[in-house]
Design an enzyme around this catalytic site. Structure first.
Site, PDB file in Angstrom:
ATOM      1  N   ASN A  12       0.857  -1.184   0.000  1.00  0.00           N
ATOM      2  CA  ASN A  12       0.000   0.000   0.000  1.00  0.00           C
ATOM      3  C   ASN A  12       0.898   1.241   0.000  1.00  0.00           C
ATOM      4  O   ASN A  12       1.511   1.567   1.010  1.00  0.00           O
ATOM      5  CB  ASN A  12      -0.885  -0.050   1.263  1.00  0.00           C
ATOM      6  CG  ASN A  12      -1.689   1.214   1.462  1.00  0.00           C
ATOM      7  OD1 ASN A  12      -1.811   2.042   0.564  1.00  0.00           O
ATOM      8  ND2 ASN A  12      -2.248   1.373   2.662  1.00  0.00           N
ATOM      9  N   TRP A  13       0.957   1.901  -1.145  1.00  0.00           N
ATOM     10  CA  TRP A  13       1.896   3.030  -1.277  1.00  0.00           C
ATOM     11  C   TRP A  13       1.370   4.302  -0.620  1.00  0.00           C
ATOM     12  O   TRP A  13       2.082   5.288  -0.536  1.00  0.00           O
ATOM     13  CB  TRP A  13       2.191   3.301  -2.758  1.00  0.00           C
ATOM     14  CG  TRP A  13       2.876   2.193  -3.482  1.00  0.00           C
ATOM     15  CD1 TRP A  13       3.261   0.972  -2.977  1.00  0.00           C
ATOM     16  CD2 TRP A  13       3.294   2.191  -4.865  1.00  0.00           C
ATOM     17  NE1 TRP A  13       3.872   0.219  -3.949  1.00  0.00           N
ATOM     18  CE2 TRP A  13       3.902   0.934  -5.114  1.00  0.00           C
ATOM     19  CE3 TRP A  13       3.195   3.110  -5.901  1.00  0.00           C
ATOM     20  CZ2 TRP A  13       4.419   0.593  -6.369  1.00  0.00           C
ATOM     21  CZ3 TRP A  13       3.709   2.772  -7.153  1.00  0.00           C
ATOM     22  CH2 TRP A  13       4.317   1.530  -7.380  1.00  0.00           C
ATOM     23  N   LYS A  14       0.130   4.311  -0.225  1.00  0.00           N
ATOM     24  CA  LYS A  14      -0.486   5.496   0.393  1.00  0.00           C
ATOM     25  C   LYS A  14      -0.271   6.731  -0.498  1.00  0.00           C
ATOM     26  O   LYS A  14      -0.296   6.612  -1.708  1.00  0.00           O
ATOM     27  CB  LYS A  14       0.047   5.690   1.810  1.00  0.00           C
ATOM     28  CG  LYS A  14      -0.076   4.403   2.639  1.00  0.00           C
ATOM     29  CD  LYS A  14       0.164   4.601   4.088  1.00  0.00           C
ATOM     30  CE  LYS A  14       0.017   3.271   4.809  1.00  0.00           C
ATOM     31  NZ  LYS A  14       0.170   3.363   6.242  1.00  0.00           N
ATOM     32  N   HIS A  98      -9.405   1.403   5.232  1.00  0.00           N
ATOM     33  CA  HIS A  98      -8.098   1.529   5.884  1.00  0.00           C
ATOM     34  C   HIS A  98      -8.242   2.467   7.089  1.00  0.00           C
ATOM     35  O   HIS A  98      -8.997   3.436   7.039  1.00  0.00           O
ATOM     36  CB  HIS A  98      -7.065   2.069   4.889  1.00  0.00           C
ATOM     37  CG  HIS A  98      -5.674   2.004   5.437  1.00  0.00           C
ATOM     38  ND1 HIS A  98      -5.187   2.943   6.304  1.00  0.00           N
ATOM     39  CD2 HIS A  98      -4.700   1.079   5.277  1.00  0.00           C
ATOM     40  CE1 HIS A  98      -3.944   2.603   6.649  1.00  0.00           C
ATOM     41  NE2 HIS A  98      -3.631   1.477   6.034  1.00  0.00           N
ATOM     42  N   GLU A 100      -6.503   4.794   8.170  1.00  0.00           N
ATOM     43  CA  GLU A 100      -6.259   6.212   7.893  1.00  0.00           C
ATOM     44  C   GLU A 100      -7.496   6.857   7.271  1.00  0.00           C
ATOM     45  O   GLU A 100      -7.776   8.029   7.494  1.00  0.00           O
ATOM     46  CB  GLU A 100      -5.024   6.362   6.985  1.00  0.00           C
ATOM     47  CG  GLU A 100      -3.745   6.113   7.769  1.00  0.00           C
ATOM     48  CD  GLU A 100      -2.613   5.506   6.968  1.00  0.00           C
ATOM     49  OE1 GLU A 100      -2.665   5.545   5.722  1.00  0.00           O
ATOM     50  OE2 GLU A 100      -1.672   4.984   7.605  1.00  0.00           O
ATOM     51  N   GLU A 170      -5.263  -4.924  10.932  1.00  0.00           N
ATOM     52  CA  GLU A 170      -4.211  -3.926  11.084  1.00  0.00           C
ATOM     53  C   GLU A 170      -4.418  -3.175  12.400  1.00  0.00           C
ATOM     54  O   GLU A 170      -5.191  -2.208  12.448  1.00  0.00           O
ATOM     55  CB  GLU A 170      -4.256  -2.922   9.931  1.00  0.00           C
ATOM     56  CG  GLU A 170      -4.030  -3.523   8.572  1.00  0.00           C
ATOM     57  CD  GLU A 170      -3.439  -2.503   7.622  1.00  0.00           C
ATOM     58  OE1 GLU A 170      -2.314  -2.713   7.186  1.00  0.00           O
ATOM     59  OE2 GLU A 170      -4.090  -1.483   7.356  1.00  0.00           O
ATOM     60  N   GLY A 176       2.695   2.286  10.737  1.00  0.00           N
ATOM     61  CA  GLY A 176       3.626   3.390  10.532  1.00  0.00           C
ATOM     62  C   GLY A 176       4.386   3.773  11.790  1.00  0.00           C
ATOM     63  O   GLY A 176       5.044   4.812  11.836  1.00  0.00           O
ATOM     64  N   SER A 216       3.611  -2.140  10.295  1.00  0.00           N
ATOM     65  CA  SER A 216       5.067  -2.219  10.451  1.00  0.00           C
ATOM     66  C   SER A 216       5.650  -3.588  10.080  1.00  0.00           C
ATOM     67  O   SER A 216       6.533  -4.101  10.778  1.00  0.00           O
ATOM     68  CB  SER A 216       5.474  -1.817  11.876  1.00  0.00           C
ATOM     69  OG  SER A 216       5.117  -0.466  12.116  1.00  0.00           O
TER      70      SER A 216
HETATM   71  P1  PGA Z   1       2.994   0.303   7.639  1.00  0.00           P
HETATM   72  O1  PGA Z   1       1.538   0.511   7.046  1.00  0.00           O
HETATM   73  O2  PGA Z   1       3.543  -0.979   7.065  1.00  0.00           O
HETATM   74  O3  PGA Z   1       3.772   1.505   7.203  1.00  0.00           O
HETATM   75  O4  PGA Z   1       2.850   0.211   9.132  1.00  0.00           O
HETATM   76  C1  PGA Z   1       0.644  -0.575   6.910  1.00  0.00           C
HETATM   77  C2  PGA Z   1      -0.672  -0.115   6.351  1.00  0.00           C
HETATM   78  O5  PGA Z   1      -1.107   0.994   6.684  1.00  0.00           O
HETATM   79  O6  PGA Z   1      -1.332  -0.809   5.572  1.00  0.00           O
END
Ligand code: PGA
Length: 261
Positions: A12-14, A98, A100, A170, A176, A216
């Site tokens: 997931n490149w966000k 997600h 976020e 998650e 993150g 992470s």
């Molecule tokens: P991360 O993000 O690997 O940077 O913790 C995971 C995600 O948000 O899908």
């Protein structure tokens, strides 16, 4: 005893990656792809890079996903992107709910539910994200939170529709932050999710379901996480932005997978 499926690893490149950056990352992944035949790899670029990514991934085994969609097919919804648009661009997967998006853009289990139906209608495979905050974990509310996200988010899905979706556990405190859930912490929740699915859709469907972990994930923890019985792969954020770490995560998951065969 449940047989593990080959690792499903999605990056997931966000909100990262311009088109030139997309070209350079994907050319490295495409080169490495033939050495990773046991894994199902998916990249999830921002909308702006999807069509370039689709061209670069043509005739490869790496698949394409998007980070979000709107539930209507078309209309006066400025700034939104629909399922048919994503299919048209070459997407096979779409991330829904997600954390976020739940945190910054008011995504709820209700909107997640509508988006799942919209994605399925457009022939997309939803990757549905669920997970608890740190406060919820500390208050021992992890299981109730995940249970309610499953109940509301997946409400109304038939067994056949359910078999088309991927679930991503998650924990929000691990995203993150560099603070990964331990394999045991992740497995406890992943096993719970599978048990809930079994209750609703039967053992066979639950055993076939793909349930991945995110938060992470790094080359150093991929092997031990994938060794857990109910972790079928990963949703990788930060470490998917560099070809080397994404490939290494995949290799480590494949190593764990092969030991189970
Ligand atoms: P991360 O993000 O690997 O940077 O913790 C995971 C995600 O948000 O899908």
């Amino acid at each position: 005893m449940r047989h593990k499926k080959p690792p499903f690893i999605a990056g997931n490149w966000k909100m990262h990656m311009t088109i030139p950056e997309t070209r350079s990352l994907l050319s490295a992944l495409v080169k490495a792809g033939p050495d990773l035949p046991e894994a199902q790899l998916v990249v999830i670029p921002p909308f702006t890079a999807l069509s370039e990514a689709a061209k670069l991934l043509l005739d490869t085994l790496i698949q394409l996903g998007a980070q979000n969609l709107f539930w209507e097919e078309k209309g006066a919804y400025t700034g939104e992107i629909s399922g048919p648009m994503l299919s048209d661009t070459g997407c096979r997967y779409v991330v829904i709910g997600h954390s976020e998006r739940r945190q910054y853009f008011d995504e709820t289990d209700g909107s997640v539910n509508k988006k799942i139906f919209a994605a399925l209608k457009s022939g997309l495979i939803p990757i549905v994200c669920i997970g608890e905050t740190l406060e919820e974990r500390e208050a021992k509310q992890t299981i109730p939170k995940v249970e309610s996200q499953l109940r509301q988010g997946l409400s109304g899905l038939s067994a056949a529709q359910f078999s088309e979706i991927i679930l991503a556990y998650e924990p929000i405190w691990a995203i993150g932050t560099g603070r990964t859930a331990t394999p045991a912490q992740a497995e406890e929740v992943q096993a719970f999710i599978r048990a809930k699915l079994a209750e609703k859709h039967g053992n066979e469907a639950a055993s076939c379901a793909i349930i991945i972990y995110g938060g992470s994930v790094k080359p150093a923890n991929s092997y031990s996480l994938f060794k857990e019985k109910n972790i079928d792969g990963f949703l990788v954020g930060g470490a998917s932005l560099e070809a080397e770490s994404f490939i290494q995560i995949t290799k480590e998951a494949i190593r764990a997978y092969k030991e189970e065969q």
